[in-house]
Write a protein that holds these residues in place. Structure first.
Motif, PDB file in Angstrom:
ATOM      1  N   GLY A 145       1.437  36.640  68.748  1.00  0.00           N
ATOM      2  CA  GLY A 145       1.785  35.334  67.947  1.00  0.00           C
ATOM      3  C   GLY A 145       2.060  34.347  68.748  1.00  0.00           C
ATOM      4  O   GLY A 145       1.590  33.028  68.598  1.00  0.00           O
ATOM      5  N   ASN A 146       2.456  34.465  69.805  1.00  0.00           N
ATOM      6  CA  ASN A 146       2.688  33.027  70.893  1.00  0.00           C
ATOM      7  C   ASN A 146       1.372  32.613  71.254  1.00  0.00           C
ATOM      8  O   ASN A 146       1.153  31.466  71.435  1.00  0.00           O
ATOM      9  CB  ASN A 146       3.507  33.641  72.219  1.00  0.00           C
ATOM     10  CG  ASN A 146       4.968  33.796  72.046  1.00  0.00           C
ATOM     11  OD1 ASN A 146       5.476  32.989  71.400  1.00  0.00           O
ATOM     12  ND2 ASN A 146       5.445  34.450  72.922  1.00  0.00           N
ATOM     13  N   ILE A 204      -2.507  28.122  70.744  1.00  0.00           N
ATOM     14  CA  ILE A 204      -3.952  27.449  70.069  1.00  0.00           C
ATOM     15  C   ILE A 204      -3.732  26.459  69.191  1.00  0.00           C
ATOM     16  O   ILE A 204      -4.385  25.512  69.196  1.00  0.00           O
ATOM     17  CB  ILE A 204      -4.804  28.843  69.624  1.00  0.00           C
ATOM     18  CG1 ILE A 204      -5.314  29.740  70.989  1.00  0.00           C
ATOM     19  CG2 ILE A 204      -5.839  28.104  69.246  1.00  0.00           C
ATOM     20  CD1 ILE A 204      -5.939  30.959  70.686  1.00  0.00           C
ATOM     21  N   ARG A 205      -2.778  26.611  68.328  1.00  0.00           N
ATOM     22  CA  ARG A 205      -2.464  25.984  67.186  1.00  0.00           C
ATOM     23  C   ARG A 205      -1.900  24.398  67.868  1.00  0.00           C
ATOM     24  O   ARG A 205      -2.456  23.473  67.560  1.00  0.00           O
ATOM     25  CB  ARG A 205      -1.394  26.347  66.391  1.00  0.00           C
ATOM     26  CG  ARG A 205      -0.998  25.170  64.979  1.00  0.00           C
ATOM     27  CD  ARG A 205      -0.417  26.084  63.933  1.00  0.00           C
ATOM     28  NE  ARG A 205      -0.263  25.373  62.757  1.00  0.00           N
ATOM     29  CZ  ARG A 205       0.328  25.766  61.615  1.00  0.00           C
ATOM     30  NH1 ARG A 205       0.985  27.172  61.693  1.00  0.00           N
ATOM     31  NH2 ARG A 205       0.490  24.964  60.588  1.00  0.00           N
ATOM     32  N   LEU A 206      -1.196  24.612  68.821  1.00  0.00           N
ATOM     33  CA  LEU A 206      -0.712  23.440  69.611  1.00  0.00           C
ATOM     34  C   LEU A 206      -1.780  22.727  70.308  1.00  0.00           C
ATOM     35  O   LEU A 206      -2.007  21.607  70.407  1.00  0.00           O
ATOM     36  CB  LEU A 206       0.374  23.812  70.607  1.00  0.00           C
ATOM     37  CG  LEU A 206       1.799  23.804  70.218  1.00  0.00           C
ATOM     38  CD1 LEU A 206       2.556  24.682  71.113  1.00  0.00           C
ATOM     39  CD2 LEU A 206       2.433  22.605  69.858  1.00  0.00           C
ATOM     40  N   ALA A 207      -2.530  23.543  70.930  1.00  0.00           N
ATOM     41  CA  ALA A 207      -3.732  22.932  71.867  1.00  0.00           C
ATOM     42  C   ALA A 207      -4.640  22.120  70.839  1.00  0.00           C
ATOM     43  O   ALA A 207      -5.201  20.973  71.056  1.00  0.00           O
ATOM     44  CB  ALA A 207      -4.621  24.016  72.412  1.00  0.00           C
ATOM     45  N   ALA A 208      -4.868  22.669  69.658  1.00  0.00           N
ATOM     46  CA  ALA A 208      -5.845  21.988  68.923  1.00  0.00           C
ATOM     47  C   ALA A 208      -5.103  20.773  68.322  1.00  0.00           C
ATOM     48  O   ALA A 208      -5.782  19.514  68.163  1.00  0.00           O
ATOM     49  CB  ALA A 208      -6.009  22.999  67.486  1.00  0.00           C
ATOM     50  N   GLY A 209      -3.944  20.633  68.021  1.00  0.00           N
ATOM     51  CA  GLY A 209      -3.268  19.602  67.696  1.00  0.00           C
ATOM     52  C   GLY A 209      -3.069  18.379  68.504  1.00  0.00           C
ATOM     53  O   GLY A 209      -3.246  17.241  68.133  1.00  0.00           O
ATOM     54  N   GLY A 223      -6.178  29.388  61.708  1.00  0.00           N
ATOM     55  CA  GLY A 223      -7.558  28.789  61.987  1.00  0.00           C
ATOM     56  C   GLY A 223      -8.113  27.889  62.760  1.00  0.00           C
ATOM     57  O   GLY A 223      -9.310  27.428  62.556  1.00  0.00           O
ATOM     58  N   LEU A 224      -7.119  27.262  63.656  1.00  0.00           N
ATOM     59  CA  LEU A 224      -7.441  26.266  64.307  1.00  0.00           C
ATOM     60  C   LEU A 224      -8.249  26.789  65.934  1.00  0.00           C
ATOM     61  O   LEU A 224      -8.482  25.795  66.614  1.00  0.00           O
ATOM     62  CB  LEU A 224      -6.156  25.386  64.881  1.00  0.00           C
ATOM     63  CG  LEU A 224      -5.948  24.629  63.724  1.00  0.00           C
ATOM     64  CD1 LEU A 224      -4.529  24.143  63.894  1.00  0.00           C
ATOM     65  CD2 LEU A 224      -6.810  23.448  63.294  1.00  0.00           C
ATOM     66  N   HIS A 225      -8.726  27.899  65.824  1.00  0.00           N
ATOM     67  CA  HIS A 225      -9.568  28.664  66.794  1.00  0.00           C
ATOM     68  C   HIS A 225     -10.872  27.787  66.875  1.00  0.00           C
ATOM     69  O   HIS A 225     -11.484  27.350  68.172  1.00  0.00           O
ATOM     70  CB  HIS A 225      -9.647  29.935  66.776  1.00  0.00           C
ATOM     71  CG  HIS A 225      -8.717  30.889  67.331  1.00  0.00           C
ATOM     72  ND1 HIS A 225      -7.419  30.979  66.722  1.00  0.00           N
ATOM     73  CD2 HIS A 225      -8.738  31.767  68.187  1.00  0.00           C
ATOM     74  CE1 HIS A 225      -6.761  31.678  67.146  1.00  0.00           C
ATOM     75  NE2 HIS A 225      -7.602  32.483  68.329  1.00  0.00           N
ATOM     76  N   GLY A 252       3.996  23.337  74.474  1.00  0.00           N
ATOM     77  CA  GLY A 252       4.039  21.959  73.941  1.00  0.00           C
ATOM     78  C   GLY A 252       4.655  20.776  74.815  1.00  0.00           C
ATOM     79  O   GLY A 252       4.401  19.666  74.279  1.00  0.00           O
ATOM     80  N   MET A 253       5.713  21.302  75.514  1.00  0.00           N
ATOM     81  CA  MET A 253       6.344  20.236  76.260  1.00  0.00           C
ATOM     82  C   MET A 253       5.277  19.491  77.129  1.00  0.00           C
ATOM     83  O   MET A 253       5.425  18.408  77.506  1.00  0.00           O
ATOM     84  CB  MET A 253       7.548  20.780  76.832  1.00  0.00           C
ATOM     85  CG  MET A 253       8.640  21.288  75.890  1.00  0.00           C
ATOM     86  SD  MET A 253       9.992  22.294  76.704  1.00  0.00           S
ATOM     87  CE  MET A 253      10.657  21.035  77.810  1.00  0.00           C
ATOM     88  N   ALA A 254       4.457  20.620  77.787  1.00  0.00           N
ATOM     89  CA  ALA A 254       3.533  19.867  78.828  1.00  0.00           C
ATOM     90  C   ALA A 254       2.453  19.154  78.207  1.00  0.00           C
ATOM     91  O   ALA A 254       2.305  18.166  78.869  1.00  0.00           O
ATOM     92  CB  ALA A 254       3.209  21.332  79.451  1.00  0.00           C
ATOM     93  N   LEU A 255       1.877  19.410  77.062  1.00  0.00           N
ATOM     94  CA  LEU A 255       1.033  18.549  76.429  1.00  0.00           C
ATOM     95  C   LEU A 255       1.570  17.482  75.866  1.00  0.00           C
ATOM     96  O   LEU A 255       1.063  16.399  75.691  1.00  0.00           O
ATOM     97  CB  LEU A 255       0.478  19.366  75.106  1.00  0.00           C
ATOM     98  CG  LEU A 255      -0.550  20.601  75.621  1.00  0.00           C
ATOM     99  CD1 LEU A 255      -1.092  21.215  74.479  1.00  0.00           C
ATOM    100  CD2 LEU A 255      -1.891  20.097  76.358  1.00  0.00           C
ATOM    101  N   PHE A 256       2.861  17.388  75.385  1.00  0.00           N
ATOM    102  CA  PHE A 256       3.320  16.178  74.881  1.00  0.00           C
ATOM    103  C   PHE A 256       3.656  15.253  76.139  1.00  0.00           C
ATOM    104  O   PHE A 256       3.337  14.071  76.157  1.00  0.00           O
ATOM    105  CB  PHE A 256       4.902  16.606  74.500  1.00  0.00           C
ATOM    106  CG  PHE A 256       5.418  15.449  73.902  1.00  0.00           C
ATOM    107  CD1 PHE A 256       5.019  14.554  72.411  1.00  0.00           C
ATOM    108  CD2 PHE A 256       6.394  14.634  74.701  1.00  0.00           C
ATOM    109  CE1 PHE A 256       5.723  13.489  72.265  1.00  0.00           C
ATOM    110  CE2 PHE A 256       7.053  13.172  74.115  1.00  0.00           C
ATOM    111  CZ  PHE A 256       6.590  12.852  72.956  1.00  0.00           C
TER     112      PHE A 256
END
Length: 267
Positions: A130-131, A136-141, A166-168, A246-250
């Motif tokens: 799940g993590n 992957i959902r975060l990376a796509a976003g 589905g964001l793969h 998420g923190m790093a990508l933000f």
């Protein structure tokens, strides 16, 4: 599709037959939102089933009018029992589909291409399906170039795809050995590293995150050119893996702007 009815409208029998033929070699899209995202990002979806097509199309009209026509043409309606026999853990939206997995060669080409306009995320021997899906959902976003896993976890496992909504299909997702990681300056998240708030992460960074249980492997730590830490209150031991990503990508996006821009939230 043509064929006799099997609990739904015309074409249902062929759709169910096609599902049974493709199930072992295809990516399961579990639920309306996974199918919606896959279609938005160009996935090839040979078959999609629902036990309530009217409800699925109503969702599309409300949340995803951009793919409503494609869903109307694609969805075949079957009875609930048949659908549950094909998808034992049926999503509450009563929608399921099978998609063609993107070419590994094409994904590797994307990951290796330079210059990159957005980081690659590396999950070092992750354990929680799940993590991995949430990452992957975060990376796509955020428009990341891709997500790479090391170790034994399959990033295309159905539970990971479910967690990724589905964001793969919106980013390059592959499993690689550490020696095969994409080129680029490697920043590994570690409690002993430099505070991320004082750093500017480059667009072509490789951002590496250790496993939930044991952190960074010695091999990944050796590959890293920079150790980076996230701000954390004393006596708090760690963040959830997806939270850390998420923190790093933000932080990256706040200084560079995400690839393709963020036009706004969308369901």
């Amino acid at each position: 599709m043509s064929g006799t009815d099997e609990g739904g409208g015309p074409g249902t029998a062929d759709a169910v037959r096609g599902w049974r033929e493709l199930a072992g070699t295809s990516v399961l899209l579990d639920g309306f939102h996974a199918l919606k995202h896959a279609l938005r990002f160009g996935a090839r979806v040979p078959v999609a089933l629902t036990s309530d097509k009217a409800a699925a199309l109503a969702l599309a009209a409300d949340l995803a009018p951009d793919v409503a026509d494609a869903l109307d043409a694609l969805l075949a309606e079957t009875d609930d029992a048949t659908l549950r026999a094909l998808v034992p853990r049926l999503h509450p939206t009563a929608v399921a589909a099978l998609a063609v997995r993107p070419s590994r060669a094409a994904n590797l080409e994307v990951l290796a291409s330079r210059p990159r306009t957005a980081p690659v995320i590396v999950l070092d021997d992750p354990r929680n399906l799940g993590n991995a899906g949430a990452v992957i959902r975060l990376a796509a976003g955020f428009g990341a170039t891709g997500v790479v896993t090391t170790g034994t976890l399959d990033p295309w496992h159905p539970t990971v795809v479910r967690g990724g909504a589905g964001l793969h299909f919106a980013t390059a997702v592959e499993r690689l050995d550490i020696a095969e990681l994409p080129p680029g300056p490697a920043f590994a998240l570690d409690a002993e590293g430099e505070d991320i708030r004082g750093l500017k992460l480059p667009d072509d960074a490789v951002l590496a995150f250790g496993s939930e249980r044991s952190g960074l492997s010695p091999e990944l730590r050796a590959r890293a050119e920079h150790l980076v830490s996230l701000p954390m209150r004393p006596q708090v031991s760690s963040y959830n893996l997806a939270t850390s990503v998420g923190m790093a990508l933000f932080h990256w996006s706040s200084l560079h702007g995400p690839a393709g821009g963020l036009p706004g939230a969308q369901d």
